[in-house]
Enzyme design. Structure first.
Site, PDB file in Angstrom:
ATOM      1  N   GLY A  53      44.368  -0.437  -2.835  1.00  0.00           N
ATOM      2  CA  GLY A  53      44.683  -0.277  -1.421  1.00  0.00           C
ATOM      3  C   GLY A  53      45.400   1.000  -1.026  1.00  0.00           C
ATOM      4  O   GLY A  53      45.967   1.063   0.062  1.00  0.00           O
ATOM      5  N   TRP A  55      44.123   3.936  -0.237  1.00  0.00           N
ATOM      6  CA  TRP A  55      43.476   4.578   0.922  1.00  0.00           C
ATOM      7  C   TRP A  55      43.819   3.797   2.193  1.00  0.00           C
ATOM      8  O   TRP A  55      44.061   4.378   3.248  1.00  0.00           O
ATOM      9  CB  TRP A  55      41.950   4.650   0.725  1.00  0.00           C
ATOM     10  CG  TRP A  55      41.522   5.782  -0.176  1.00  0.00           C
ATOM     11  CD1 TRP A  55      42.284   6.397  -1.123  1.00  0.00           C
ATOM     12  CD2 TRP A  55      40.251   6.434  -0.206  1.00  0.00           C
ATOM     13  NE1 TRP A  55      41.563   7.381  -1.742  1.00  0.00           N
ATOM     14  CE2 TRP A  55      40.312   7.424  -1.198  1.00  0.00           C
ATOM     15  CE3 TRP A  55      39.064   6.268   0.497  1.00  0.00           C
ATOM     16  CZ2 TRP A  55      39.221   8.257  -1.494  1.00  0.00           C
ATOM     17  CZ3 TRP A  55      37.977   7.102   0.204  1.00  0.00           C
ATOM     18  CH2 TRP A  55      38.062   8.079  -0.784  1.00  0.00           C
ATOM     19  N   ASP A 123      36.831  -5.201  -0.848  1.00  0.00           N
ATOM     20  CA  ASP A 123      36.694  -4.945  -2.288  1.00  0.00           C
ATOM     21  C   ASP A 123      36.269  -6.231  -2.994  1.00  0.00           C
ATOM     22  O   ASP A 123      36.484  -7.326  -2.476  1.00  0.00           O
ATOM     23  CB  ASP A 123      38.010  -4.435  -2.896  1.00  0.00           C
ATOM     24  CG  ASP A 123      37.790  -3.710  -4.223  1.00  0.00           C
ATOM     25  OD1 ASP A 123      37.821  -2.460  -4.233  1.00  0.00           O
ATOM     26  OD2 ASP A 123      37.557  -4.379  -5.250  1.00  0.00           O
ATOM     27  N   ASP A 139      31.324  -8.244  -2.029  1.00  0.00           N
ATOM     28  CA  ASP A 139      30.550  -7.251  -2.783  1.00  0.00           C
ATOM     29  C   ASP A 139      29.791  -6.384  -1.772  1.00  0.00           C
ATOM     30  O   ASP A 139      28.971  -6.909  -1.011  1.00  0.00           O
ATOM     31  CB  ASP A 139      29.574  -8.026  -3.688  1.00  0.00           C
ATOM     32  CG  ASP A 139      28.717  -7.101  -4.531  1.00  0.00           C
ATOM     33  OD1 ASP A 139      28.708  -5.890  -4.271  1.00  0.00           O
ATOM     34  OD2 ASP A 139      28.058  -7.613  -5.449  1.00  0.00           O
ATOM     35  N   ASP A 176      35.437   4.545  -1.752  1.00  0.00           N
ATOM     36  CA  ASP A 176      35.898   5.144  -3.004  1.00  0.00           C
ATOM     37  C   ASP A 176      35.301   4.350  -4.169  1.00  0.00           C
ATOM     38  O   ASP A 176      35.923   4.186  -5.209  1.00  0.00           O
ATOM     39  CB  ASP A 176      37.447   5.063  -3.017  1.00  0.00           C
ATOM     40  CG  ASP A 176      38.074   5.929  -4.096  1.00  0.00           C
ATOM     41  OD1 ASP A 176      37.390   6.832  -4.603  1.00  0.00           O
ATOM     42  OD2 ASP A 176      39.249   5.700  -4.431  1.00  0.00           O
ATOM     43  N   LYS A 216      32.814   8.539  -2.351  1.00  0.00           N
ATOM     44  CA  LYS A 216      32.861   9.108  -3.697  1.00  0.00           C
ATOM     45  C   LYS A 216      31.437   9.205  -4.250  1.00  0.00           C
ATOM     46  O   LYS A 216      30.617   8.327  -4.006  1.00  0.00           O
ATOM     47  CB  LYS A 216      33.682   8.165  -4.589  1.00  0.00           C
ATOM     48  CG  LYS A 216      34.028   8.770  -5.949  1.00  0.00           C
ATOM     49  CD  LYS A 216      34.269   7.727  -7.006  1.00  0.00           C
ATOM     50  CE  LYS A 216      35.505   6.914  -6.916  1.00  0.00           C
ATOM     51  NZ  LYS A 216      36.733   7.523  -7.335  1.00  0.00           N
TER      52      LYS A 216
END
Ligand code: SAM
Length: 399
Positions: A53, A55, A123, A139, A176, A216
């Site tokens: 967490g 970010w 997440d 997911d 990310d 990312k």
């Protein structure tokens, strides 16, 4: 690796604990913002692959609390920390310096909280609560996550009557996402690319025109084809490497600015990769002028390599599962014009810590505990089993 050896090796790891960030990744987002001004005029954000967490913490501190992390603020904090860690503060000034690092509070008058902020973080792992942030355990590659996200963004969302496009769209989607790396580069790059496409899919469902997407990537072969596809949707696409991301890592971040969906474009999960052959056809149907020739990017089922083909044959089998003929895929692109190289931007000031370097620790250095220990790390079960068995070498034989 023990936390004190990580302390020695990684300045950002130490800095994160000193400043209360849950992970060193916070600095990657801060350095990206430093370069691209990501948070300007932003109030609605989706943070994908967000655990633990850090970010989301950055979003919370900038949007909800109203802190400013411009270049100057950042450098000032870092300079203080550098002095502290390298023990170069003159002895009479040291106590005061240390106090200011510990507190690191921004005076109330300098805070500018924004109105109507909405932040949704997702997440696979549970994310420990953060004030003002909606956290979902889901997911991002699963289609069921889209309605979950749309509902979190707009409580009136009804999956039966509404399409998969956000009625209250967002300004910024950040991701990310990274798998647990195996060390097998091709496999890691392949799995990471699936997370990236899932993130792009979700972004296309929720972004408003003019919005931004940051994600990312692991830079692998043919990554320039991905840049070309992103360029269909965004006016500007950069690939950026923050200084806090190790030079030795294939990691980088794509920064896509000004979402401009082609006319008539509707996001759909029917295309597993979000931007498949539907788009060029749609553009052709509408006689729309594509900003560049729209490539069709596909991944070989056998080798996992990304290939490009101007056309592809699609069939739907009796189960409604889409099949793609891959025979005409070559390892080389058919048309060199559709390759497009995104500008590479190194961000984070040169004076910022080098994430590959080791810095000398002062003799009295005390290693701090992590700000937020992992809630459900994948290795938890292994540790429990190991403990139950009496440690790494098993239970000592009974005498
Ligand atoms: N940005 C985070 C932060 O600042 O704390 C760190 C993210 S960490 C590098 C990568 C995250 O991706 C992990 O927490 C992992 O659980 C998540 N992840 C991997 N696959 C995922 C998936 N399919 N759906 C959702 N999250 C996923």
């Amino acid at each position: 690796m023990g936390k004190s050896s990580k302390d020695k090796r990684d300045a950002y790891y130490r800095l994160a604990k000193e400043q209360g960030w849950r992970a060193r990744s916070a600095f990657k987002l801060l350095q990206l913002d430093e370069e691209f001004n990501l948070f300007e005029d932003v109030t609605r954000v989706v943070d994908l692959c967000a655990a633990p967490g850090s970010w989301s913490q950055v979003l919370s501190r900038v949007l909800i609390k109203g802190e400013k992390f411009g270049r100057c603020a950042w450098q000032d904090r870092e300079a203080k920390f550098r002095q502290h860690m390298l023990n170069v503060v003159p002895s009479d000034a040291a106590p005061e310096q240390e106090k200011s690092i510990e507190k690191d509070e921004v005076p109330e008058a300098q805070l500018k909280p924004r109105k109507d902020v909405k932040i949704v973080s997702i997440d696979l792992q549970p994310i420990s609560p953060l004030p003002g942030i909606i956290t979902l355990r889901a997911d991002i590659t699963h289609p069921a996550t889209v309605p979950l996200l749309l509902k979190a963004l707009d409580p009136d969302y009804d999956p039966d009557t509404m399409n998969q496009q956000a009625s209250q769209p967002v300004d910024l989607v950040i991701s990310d996402g990274a798998p647990d790396v195996t060390g097998l580069h091709d496999l890691d790059i392949y799995v990471q690319s699936q997370l990236l496409f899932a993130a792009l899919n979700l972004a296309l469902c929720v972004l408003k025109p003019g919005g931004k997407f940051v994600a990312k990537i692991f830079r692998g072969r043919n990554v320039d084809l991905l840049y070309a596809q992103l360029k269909i949707f965004f006016e500007k696409v950069y690939v950026a490497k923050p200084r806090s991301s190790r030079a030795s890592s294939v990691e980088a971040f794509i920064v896509c600015i000004n979402f401009q969906p082609p006319e008539g474009f509707k996001a759909s999960l029917e295309e597993p990769l979000g931007v498949g052959s539907r788009l060029p056809k749609m553009l052709a149907d509408q006689n729309a002028v594509a900003p560049i020739t729209a490539p069709v990017l596909m991944q070989s089922h056998e080798t996992g390599a990304w290939n490009v083909t101007p056309e592809r044959t699609q069939m739907v089998d009796e189960h409604g599962i889409e099949e793609v003929e891959v025979d005409d895929l070559s390892t080389e692109p058919h048309d060199k014009d559709i390759r497009w190289i995104a500008p590479f931007v190194a961000c984070g000031d040169l004076s910022a810590f080098d994430s590959d370097a080791s810095y000398k620790l002062p003799d009295d250095h005390v290693s701090l505990d992590p700000v937020q220990p992992p809630t459900a790390p994948p290795y938890k079960r292994a540790i429990e089993l190991r403990r139950a068995n009496g440690g790494a070498y098993g239970k000592p034989p009974s005498k």
